[in-house]
Design an enzyme around this catalytic site. Structure first.
Site, PDB file in Angstrom:
ATOM      1  N   GLU A 115       0.829  -1.203   0.000  1.00  0.00           N
ATOM      2  CA  GLU A 115       0.000   0.000   0.000  1.00  0.00           C
ATOM      3  C   GLU A 115       0.866   1.257   0.000  1.00  0.00           C
ATOM      4  O   GLU A 115       1.944   1.294   0.583  1.00  0.00           O
ATOM      5  CB  GLU A 115      -0.930  -0.010   1.214  1.00  0.00           C
ATOM      6  CG  GLU A 115      -1.908  -1.177   1.131  1.00  0.00           C
ATOM      7  CD  GLU A 115      -2.969  -1.171   2.217  1.00  0.00           C
ATOM      8  OE1 GLU A 115      -4.146  -1.352   1.874  1.00  0.00           O
ATOM      9  OE2 GLU A 115      -2.638  -0.988   3.406  1.00  0.00           O
ATOM     10  N   CYS A 128       3.465   8.524   1.295  1.00  0.00           N
ATOM     11  CA  CYS A 128       4.040   7.564   2.238  1.00  0.00           C
ATOM     12  C   CYS A 128       4.294   6.258   1.478  1.00  0.00           C
ATOM     13  O   CYS A 128       3.373   5.609   0.999  1.00  0.00           O
ATOM     14  CB  CYS A 128       3.026   7.365   3.368  1.00  0.00           C
ATOM     15  SG  CYS A 128       3.572   6.192   4.592  1.00  0.00           S
ATOM     16  N   CYS A 135       6.739  -7.224   7.150  1.00  0.00           N
ATOM     17  CA  CYS A 135       7.859  -6.723   7.958  1.00  0.00           C
ATOM     18  C   CYS A 135       8.321  -7.849   8.867  1.00  0.00           C
ATOM     19  O   CYS A 135       7.508  -8.656   9.316  1.00  0.00           O
ATOM     20  CB  CYS A 135       7.406  -5.520   8.787  1.00  0.00           C
ATOM     21  SG  CYS A 135       8.759  -4.710   9.665  1.00  0.00           S
ATOM     22  N   CYS A 139       6.327  -5.183  15.680  1.00  0.00           N
ATOM     23  CA  CYS A 139       6.055  -4.248  16.775  1.00  0.00           C
ATOM     24  C   CYS A 139       4.607  -4.504  17.223  1.00  0.00           C
ATOM     25  O   CYS A 139       3.726  -4.710  16.388  1.00  0.00           O
ATOM     26  CB  CYS A 139       6.229  -2.805  16.312  1.00  0.00           C
ATOM     27  SG  CYS A 139       7.918  -2.499  15.765  1.00  0.00           S
ATOM     28  N   CYS A 142       1.542  -2.498  15.709  1.00  0.00           N
ATOM     29  CA  CYS A 142       1.542  -2.184  14.277  1.00  0.00           C
ATOM     30  C   CYS A 142       0.898  -3.303  13.462  1.00  0.00           C
ATOM     31  O   CYS A 142       1.254  -4.469  13.595  1.00  0.00           O
ATOM     32  CB  CYS A 142       2.979  -1.959  13.811  1.00  0.00           C
ATOM     33  SG  CYS A 142       3.123  -1.757  12.028  1.00  0.00           S
ATOM     34  N   CYS A 372      -1.106   5.730   9.989  1.00  0.00           N
ATOM     35  CA  CYS A 372       0.131   5.067  10.402  1.00  0.00           C
ATOM     36  C   CYS A 372      -0.158   3.713  11.024  1.00  0.00           C
ATOM     37  O   CYS A 372      -0.998   3.604  11.913  1.00  0.00           O
ATOM     38  CB  CYS A 372       0.821   5.859  11.507  1.00  0.00           C
ATOM     39  SG  CYS A 372       1.409   7.437  11.041  1.00  0.00           S
TER      40      CYS A 372
END
Ligand code: SAH
Ligand code: SF4
Length: 396
Positions: A115, A128, A135, A139, A142, A372
């Site tokens: 995205e 962004c 990933c 975290c 997230c 975010c």
């Protein structure tokens, strides 16, 4: 209100032909050599291609009117000027746009999806970008971290996100912008942040290649100050990023004690806060005009006390810094809550009183999961039940 306008499908690059997007000038010169362009002409021809691809946003060799016809045909027979394939384009009620983009598998099994988000603001427009599919870092707050790493994006795919956004926004020079609100830089995409999916410092070479192209004054021309690379704290790569990429650095700090940061950002177990801040202090070129941004997600009852704020100020003393307070953006299956607004304001006041700018980042595009930490490949698409849960969360 969520809209998904009908969009002209962008042709995915035929797998057989390599794309010129993402190549540096030397590689472009070699590509020209491979179709028989004599060495003495390659620099000039590479400069022409660069101009058409990055300044004018050309997607076909036919547009290159100052290149001889036979050369254009030779180029078209050997190369493409690729764009990511658009799977969906969503526009938030606040004007934020999110594209779900698809790239070839490149050995990862199936085609991959990532995205990219465009956030229009007063006086600037920020794009962004994602650097990885998924990933490795997990975290705890997230959404991207719940999707395991599929693969790194190539430089072509990272630069492709910028070109695609400019196509869709009508933001190439000589194109017609989507609306009249062009920022003072003269471009809708005036800033780029590596804050989408993935950890950019775990994909160093491709990110470096892409950002050099983004900053190149003969092409996309984004100043390095308007490009920000955000890292969760890959300490050994920070000096290298400063020396070899030289863009603005952002650090996802989120906690002021190792015990808590170990939990929120598990990479902290490898590179604890003291080591991370030492690398920040040594980051080249820091001054009051060139500050590091520290990102701090506001989690209710977890990291948001005023004692935390004071400790934050103490830890950062001596580092030219700006602190971005990010209200936590919820996603289904996560139990954190966003701090109360009054608490965020009190936290910001402590940080401000110590002389640090501490803007509270207004969540953008939450209704389309573009804020975010909400990004995730749609291949891991939200089930209807999850989406309803999310909508209830946002409404509350
Ligand atoms: N991997 C890099 C860059 C991408 S994340 C990094 O971690 O820095 C971009 C920013 O969004 C990071 O500061 C990240 O910690 C933050 N973030 C992640 N999930 C979030 C959430 N649910 N709400 C608010 N911010 C979040
Ligand atoms: Fe990865 Fe950054 Fe999300 Fe952590 S916050 S899981 S490093 S994308």
């Amino acid at each position: 209100m969520l809209t998904e306008p009908a969009i002209a499908p962008t042709p995915a690059a035929p797998a057989a032909l390599p794309s010129l997007v993402g190549m540096d000038r030397a590689a472009l010169g070699e590509a020209l050599g491979s179709i028989g362009v004599p060495e003495r002409q390659r620099r000039m021809r590479a400069a022409q291609l660069w101009h058409w691809i990055y300044l004018r946003g050309a997607t076909s060799f036919d547009e290159m009117t100052n290149v001889a016809k036979d050369m254009r045909s030779a180029l078209a027979a050997a190369f493409v000027i690729s764009r990511p394939e658009i799977v969906t384009e969503q526009i938030s009620e606040d004007g934020t746009r999110k594209w779900l983009l698809r790239f070839p598998s490149r050995g990862a099994g199936r085609p991959v999806e990532i995205e990219t988000v465009y956030i229009p603001e007063e006086g600037r427009g920020t794009l962004c970008l994602s650097s990885q599919v998924g990933c490795t870092l997990s975290c705890s707050f997230c959404h991207t971290g719940t999707q395991k790493l599929v693969r790194n994006l190539t430089a072509e795919e990272i630069v492709g996100q910028i070109l695609l956004a400019r196509d869709r926004l009508g933001d190439h020079p000589k194109a017609t912008p989507i609306d009249g609100a062009v920022p003072s830089t003269g471009r809708l995409v005036s800033n780029v942040v590596m804050m989408g999916m993935g950890e950019p410092l775990y994909n160093f070479d491709n990110v470096k290649g892409a950002l050099h192209i983004a900053a190149d004054g003969d092409g996309l021309s984004l100043s390095k100050r308007r490009i920000t690379l955000s890292t969760s704290g890959v300490v050994p790569m920070i000096p290298k990023a400063g020396d070899e990429i030289g863009v603005t650095l952002a650090i996802s700090l989120h906690a002021v004690r190792d015990e808590l940061r170990d939990e929120l950002v598990p990479l902290n177990r490898k590179y604890p806060i003291a080591e991370l801040l030492a690398a920040c202090r040594a980051y080249p070129g820091l001054s009051n005009a060139r500050r590091i941004t520290f990102e701090y997600v506001m989690l209710k009852g977890v990291n948001d006390t005023l004692a935390d704020a004071r400790e934050l100020v103490r830890l950062l003393s001596g580092i030219p810094a700006k602190i971005n307070l990010i209200p936590f953006n919820p996603w289904p299956g996560n139990t954190y809550e966003c701090s109360d607004w009054s608490q965020i304001e009190k936290f910001a006041e402590v940080v401000n009183d110590a002389g640090y700018a501490s803007p509270i980042r207004t969540p953008r595009g939450r209704d389309i999961l573009a804020a975010c930490g909400q990004l995730k490949s749609e291949s891991e698409r939200l089930r209807i039940r999850e989406r309803m849960a999310l909508e209830a969360m946002i409404a509350g």
